[in-house]
Design an enzyme around this catalytic site. Structure first.
Site, short mmCIF file in Angstrom:
data_model
loop_
_atom_site.label_atom_id
_atom_site.label_comp_id
_atom_site.label_asym_id
_atom_site.label_seq_id
_atom_site.Cartn_x
_atom_site.Cartn_y
_atom_site.Cartn_z
N GLY A 389 2.37 7.06 2.92
CA GLY A 389 1.50 5.92 2.61
C GLY A 389 2.08 4.98 1.56
N ARG A 391 1.83 4.83 -1.67
CA ARG A 391 2.47 5.45 -2.85
C ARG A 391 3.87 5.94 -2.47
NH1 ARG A 391 3.58 10.03 -6.04
NH2 ARG A 391 3.21 9.65 -8.26
N CYS A 392 3.99 6.54 -1.29
CA CYS A 392 5.30 7.04 -0.84
C CYS A 392 6.33 5.92 -0.75
CB CYS A 392 5.19 7.67 0.54
SG CYS A 392 4.21 9.16 0.60
N MET A 393 5.88 4.72 -0.39
CA MET A 393 6.81 3.61 -0.13
C MET A 393 7.20 2.84 -1.38
SD MET A 393 5.62 1.88 3.45
CE MET A 393 4.08 1.20 2.81
#
Length: 403
Positions: A389, A391-393
């Protein structure tokens, strides 16, 4: 004279000022069905749409006062010097495990001849055998240098903690080379090399740790997931290095989470979105085993206390306030699982109570809205195929202090 950039991240929610992204590139189109599992993908995103979605994500950040930097641009600038570029190429090729010295030499010559940015883009995309004059037999793997399709999840290869970073040792071999870019950026880039950025962990350590497991609750409390991708030993070493540098952090909470892909990282199961609110995957809501790691400065030793309690009570205790957990999909058995599959709990706070989410998780977004959280939802039909999502990106490099 080049400006000096500092790392400053003492929370998950402080006003985000500078963030690092990677714009998806040709590496996404180098995913092939029979090798998806090896490259940690379940599906093949459509690059053109994924890029449009990613550009929109970047624009949303910019429109909200965030400076957006790209790892591929910084890496290209970091290797402008001839000697630095040579050592960078040696390292990238060595870690691609090319056994034949002649082939390694041919590959190096091929890459060396490209302008820096094109060279970086090609390394990320992967190099096919035919590009350096080797045959591509139908049964053979077509890449002499494997693509890096996971790189648009910039959260994982390193993590900003306080004024330093963990330069991570990735669990899966396929992701190990992703951390070379950050190594060269922080060591050689004009804007970072003289900034005295400490390394809390280094990429050549044998125990794995990944950025999706590293969350900063406050300037006193860090949470790290002991997950499928992050080992106990790496967490202990990171904690020791941070404490011994006399950072502001007093406690590192090690969360023991299920070692499975569904619970890939700690930020897959919960993220902080406000002073007193977290989004959470209901699968993590039973009693949790948590180890609180502190430091005895007199005896120069880590102290570890183990406890088992609900997530809500653990968070309330260590953040010293009542915490509200907002369940993905409202905890509904079907909706929660569907939206969790598309990272419904993986939110990026750009300031306290203001978050970026995927628009497809609309039930969770509506619930956040009812809890007075300002939601900026972004299209993610293709980006979400990578199983990560907002945050991951994103990798925050600078956040303002929270009150």
């Amino acid at each position: 004279m080049a400006m000096e950039r500092k790392i400053k991240v003492y929370s998950e929610i402080g006003n985000l000022k500078t963030v690092l992204l990677h714009r998806p590139g040709a590496e996404i189109e180098n995913l092939i069905p029979e090798h998806l599992a090896r490259l940690l993908f379940d599906d093949i995103p459509f690059l053109r749409v994924a890029r449009t979605e990613h550009d929109n994500f970047s624009k949303v950040l910019s429109d909200n006062g965030v400076e957006v930097l790209y790892i591929e641009n910084l890496a290209a600038q970091a290797v402008k010097d001839k000697e630095t570029r040579e050592s960078f190429l040696d390292e990238v090729i060595a870690e691609s495990e090319i056994k034949d010295e002649n082939i390694a030499g041919t590959l190096k010559n091929y890459l060396r001849a490209l302008p820096e940015k094109e060279m970086i883009d090609n390394i990320i995309a992967g190099i096919r055998n035919k590009e350096i004059g080797l045959s591509e037999d139908n049964n053979e793997y077509p890449f002499i240098m494997e693509p890096m399709p996971n790189l648009y999840f910039t959260r994982d290869p390193f993590a900003s903690i306080g004024r330093g970073i963990t330069l991570n040792s990735m669990k899966n071999h396929i992701r190990h080379r992703e951390t070379i870019f950050a190594k060269y950026v922080f060591k050689y880039h004009q804007e970072f090399k003289n900034s005295d950025i400490p390394l809390w962990y280094n990429r050549n350590e044998k125990f794995s740790i990944e950025g999706g497991d590293e969350l900063i609750f406050s300037d006193e409390v860090i949470a790290i997931g002991n997950s499928e991708r992050t080992s106990t030993e790496a967490i202990m070493r990171t904690a020791k290095n941070i404490f011994e540098a006399r950072e502001t952090f007093k406690t590192v909470l090690m969360f023991n989470i299920p070692k499975s892909r569904a619970f890939m990282h700690l930020d897959t199961v919960f993220t902080m979105i406000d002073y007193d609110k977290f989004t959470v995957h209901q699968g993590i809501e039973g009693n949790l085993q948590v180890s609180a790691i502190t430091y005895d400065y007199k005896n120069k030793a880590l102290k570890v206390t183990h406890e088992e309690d609900s997530l809500e009570r653990i968070l309330s205790k260590y953040l010293n306030r009542d915490i509200t957990l907002i369940r993905c999909g409202g905890g509904d058995r079907v909706i929660g699982r569907r939206e969790q599959w598309n990272d419904g709990s993986n939110t990026l706070a750009i300031s306290p109570g203001k978050v970026i989410t995927y628009e497809r998780n609309y039930i969770t977004n509506e619930i956040l809205d009812k809890h007075n959280v300002k939601v900026i939802s972004i299209p993610s039909g293709e980006l979400s195929r990578g199983r990560g999502g907002p945050r991951c990106m994103s990798q925050p490099l600078f956040r303002e202090d929270i009150k």
